[in-house]
Design a protein around this motif. Structure first.
Motif, mmCIF file in Angstrom:
data_model
loop_
_atom_site.group_PDB
_atom_site.id
_atom_site.type_symbol
_atom_site.label_atom_id
_atom_site.label_comp_id
_atom_site.label_asym_id
_atom_site.label_seq_id
_atom_site.Cartn_x
_atom_site.Cartn_y
_atom_site.Cartn_z
ATOM 1 N N ARG A 1 9.281 9.051 -1.446
ATOM 2 C CA ARG A 1 9.265 9.369 0.029
ATOM 3 C C ARG A 1 10.354 8.196 0.623
ATOM 4 N NH1 ARG A 1 3.918 7.239 2.205
ATOM 5 N NH2 ARG A 1 4.815 5.508 1.624
ATOM 6 N N LYS B 1 -5.433 11.866 -3.702
ATOM 7 C CA LYS B 1 -6.790 11.234 -4.323
ATOM 8 C C LYS B 1 -6.933 11.529 -6.016
ATOM 9 C CE LYS B 1 -10.033 15.008 -3.256
ATOM 10 N NZ LYS B 1 -11.042 15.299 -2.358
ATOM 11 N N LEU C 1 7.779 13.537 4.036
ATOM 12 C CA LEU C 1 7.388 13.080 5.258
ATOM 13 C C LEU C 1 8.519 12.550 6.154
ATOM 14 C CD1 LEU C 1 4.772 12.693 7.232
ATOM 15 C CD2 LEU C 1 4.746 10.542 6.447
ATOM 16 N N ALA D 1 0.338 4.017 1.304
ATOM 17 C CA ALA D 1 0.190 4.439 2.703
ATOM 18 C C ALA D 1 0.505 6.026 2.510
ATOM 19 C CB ALA D 1 1.441 3.880 3.324
ATOM 20 N N LEU D 2 0.155 6.664 1.282
ATOM 21 C CA LEU D 2 0.159 8.234 1.544
ATOM 22 C C LEU D 2 -0.999 8.726 2.324
ATOM 23 C CD1 LEU D 2 0.655 9.040 -2.400
ATOM 24 C CD2 LEU D 2 2.277 8.547 -0.739
ATOM 25 N N LEU D 3 -0.427 9.876 2.975
ATOM 26 C CA LEU D 3 -1.565 10.624 3.752
ATOM 27 C C LEU D 3 -2.642 11.422 2.942
ATOM 28 C CD1 LEU D 3 0.896 11.227 7.066
ATOM 29 C CD2 LEU D 3 -0.571 9.352 6.500
ATOM 30 N N PRO D 4 -3.739 11.058 3.035
ATOM 31 C CA PRO D 4 -4.749 11.940 2.289
ATOM 32 C C PRO D 4 -5.032 13.467 2.465
ATOM 33 C CG PRO D 4 -6.002 10.534 3.541
ATOM 34 C CD PRO D 4 -4.514 10.168 3.884
ATOM 35 N N TRP D 5 -4.445 13.861 3.750
ATOM 36 C CA TRP D 5 -4.812 15.077 4.060
ATOM 37 C C TRP D 5 -3.211 15.915 3.721
ATOM 38 C CZ3 TRP D 5 -4.737 11.123 7.351
ATOM 39 C CH2 TRP D 5 -3.671 11.006 8.331
ATOM 40 N N TYR E 1 -3.447 16.757 -4.011
ATOM 41 C CA TYR E 1 -3.663 15.803 -2.975
ATOM 42 C C TYR E 1 -3.696 14.200 -3.554
ATOM 43 C CZ TYR E 1 -4.141 19.345 0.189
ATOM 44 O OH TYR E 1 -3.641 20.384 1.133
ATOM 45 N N ASN F 1 0.891 -1.230 -0.030
ATOM 46 C CA ASN F 1 0.035 -0.072 -0.085
ATOM 47 C C ASN F 1 0.918 1.482 -0.022
ATOM 48 O OD1 ASN F 1 -1.967 2.149 1.202
ATOM 49 N ND2 ASN F 1 -3.089 0.427 1.534
#
Lengths: 247, 262
Positions: A141, A127, A93, A80-84, A125, A78
């Motif tokens: 990352r 999404k 990050l 695992a990107l942070l959606p916010w 973002y 996954n």
């Protein structure tokens, strides 16, 4: 050759309410600097367990894992990107969490964003990105913190076939270019052969090392040139036989 | 922009207007029917009042300088109890998340407190805090706090394991995991708990005002009942309906601002 990691007589048992599970038994393994290694084996045989022991996420084992002060970084199935967070914030990050935001590192992130045509999506973002693009951000990352060893836990297996080939080729090329070491866990024999210098075949649980196969191709430019090599089929049969015997 | 796109956007707008039109029409029909049925004597004006009587009552209250005081007092109590409830709920949820064993130990007691009808504590609260607005706020706080804790804590628990693994593999500290992952990941649940909390707070404040108060909308309702002037009761109910809708709407606006990207 200098060894990055030396694993000796590594054994790992899990304890659950239902009983004890023997995941790994007597693993001896040297990981050389600059090499890419693939771990293949029947599903649930403990490949990922071996990876998390090497990373230090799991410190409960018997045996010995000798490593210098090396920095490892995970890439997971996954993204695992942070959606916010924006793409740029996601890519940096690791640097932020490790309080290591330097000009040099940020320039490297910019370079990678440009390399993978993600520059224009920097402030978007997650999404709004496709699965392949997201996995590329996850790769940036991972590379941003400048790890000595990349731990790739089936990072391509959630992608469709075409994207999978493209992304794994991206990862292959950047690892070669930067001379990084990596361990790839995969179910895919083709991926294991075209991606790595060495394929380690594990048996079913409790996993022991069944065979270690050195992969040597004439043209190592990309996973596609490696795939076209005459030797490819030979390696495939070899690994298949080792896996098959476990059934 | 293509013609099809324009038409599509127009259609979206039309649907929105249509919904608003029916919403307004519905309330007009409701008010009109209410007034009509009272006037022709189908329902009792003494018990159910009527829109015109409620309007007159409001004018009368405004003239006595009581109208805005009642609303202000109730709103003030709701806001204090709400802010206390969500901030304490948030803090306690963090403590529970950091100390999972403690969370497991107190779990049955939280469940017990959650299902206990807090109004039963009313007499005790009044004896301890006195017959003032402190009692009302404490009553509302007791009602909204447990719900806030449980919802926010459960939100924290939904943090995906692969993201936790990623953070750990990046050597993130416990505090970093909390501030950069667990809390932002729960924004949606936290906002949802605001919605629950505001409804619960209103229940608590009105219940408190029923028990002890000299002012406020709850007082207006109780007073109306005592003097057998049900116009006051109905006015209080209508005001409460409007206030709870407005507070809910405010949270929805906040939600849209905060959760733009998720």
């Amino acid at each position: 050759m200098n060894n990055l990691i030396k694993i000796q007589e590594l054994t790992k048992n899990y304890h659950t309410k239902e009983g004890e599970i023997n995941a790994l038994f007597n693993i001896n393994l040297d990981i050389e600097k600059g090499k890419i290694i693939s771990l293949v084996g029947p599903s649930g045989c403990g490949k990922s367990t071996l990876l998390s022991l090497i990373s230090g996420l799991d410190e409960d084992y018997s045996g010995c894992i000798l490593k210098d002060k090396i920095k490892t970084a995970y890439m997971l199935q996954n993204d695992a990107l942070l959606p916010w967070l924006t793409i740029y914030e996601n890519a940096t990050l690791g640097l932020k969490l490790q309080k290591n935001i330097t000009k040099e590192r940020l320039e490297y992130v910019d370079y990678l964003l440009k390399l993978y045509n993600l520059q224009e999506f920097k402030d978007n973002y997650p999404k709004s990105l496709s699965g392949g693009m997201k996995q590329r951000v996850a790769l940036i990352r991972t590379l941003a913190i400048n790890p000595d060893l990349l731990l790739l836990d089936e990072p391509f297996s959630a992608l469709d076939q075409q994207t999978r080939l493209l992304i794994s080729d991206d990862v292959y090329k950047i690892l070669r270019k930067e001379g990084k070491s990596a361990i790839l866990v995969t179910h895919n024999i083709e991926e294991a052969i075209t991606f790595s210098d060495q394929v380690i075949v594990l048996s079913k649980r409790p996993a022991t090392i069944k065979n270690i196969i050195d992969i040597k191709f004439k043209n190592n430019d990309s996973i596609f040139t490696r795939r076209r090599d005459n030797q490819y089929e030979e390696y495939f049969d070899l690994i298949w036989k080792d896996l098959d015997m476990n059934e | 922009m293509s013609n099809e796109q324009k038409q599509y956007l127009k259609k979206l707008k039309n649907t929105k207007i249509k919904i608003l039109f029916w919403q307004i029409l519905l309330i007009i029909i409701f008010i009109f029917l209410w007034e009509l049925l009272v006037n022709i004597g189908v329902i009792s004006s003494f018990i159910f009042s009527s829109p015109s009587r409620i309007f007159k009552t409001i004018i009368e209250l405004i003239n006595n300088n009581n109208f805005f005081i009642h609303i202000f007092i109730t709103l003030k109590e709701v806001l204090i109890a709400f802010i206390l409830g969500i901030s304490l709920g948030f803090l306690i949820a963090i403590i529970l998340y950091q100390f999972k064993l403690f969370a497991r130990i107190i779990d049955p007691y939280l469940t017990m407190l959650n299902s206990l009808p807090k109004v039963a504590l009313g007499p005790l609260i009044i004896i301890v805090c006195g017959a003032n607005s402190k009692s009302i706020i404490l009553m509302a706080l007791l009602i909204n706090l447990i719900v806030s804790i449980i919802t926010i804590y459960n939100g924290f628990l939904t943090t995906p394991s692969y993201q936790l693994k990623l953070f750990k593999s990046l050597n993130a500290s416990k505090l970093q995991i909390l501030t950069h992952l667990v809390i932002p990941n729960s924004y949606q649940t936290i906002i949802a708990s605001f919605k629950l909390c505001v409804a619960q707070t209103l229940v608590g404040v009105i219940m408190g005002e029923f028990l002890v108060s000299k002012q406020g909308i709850g007082y207006l309702i109780v007073y109306g009942k005592q003097v057998f002037n049900l116009n006051y009761v109905m006015t209080g109910i209508i005001l409460l309906a409007l206030i709870s809708y407005l507070l809910y709407k405010l949270i929805v606006i906040l939600e849209k601002k905060l959760l733009k990207h998720i």
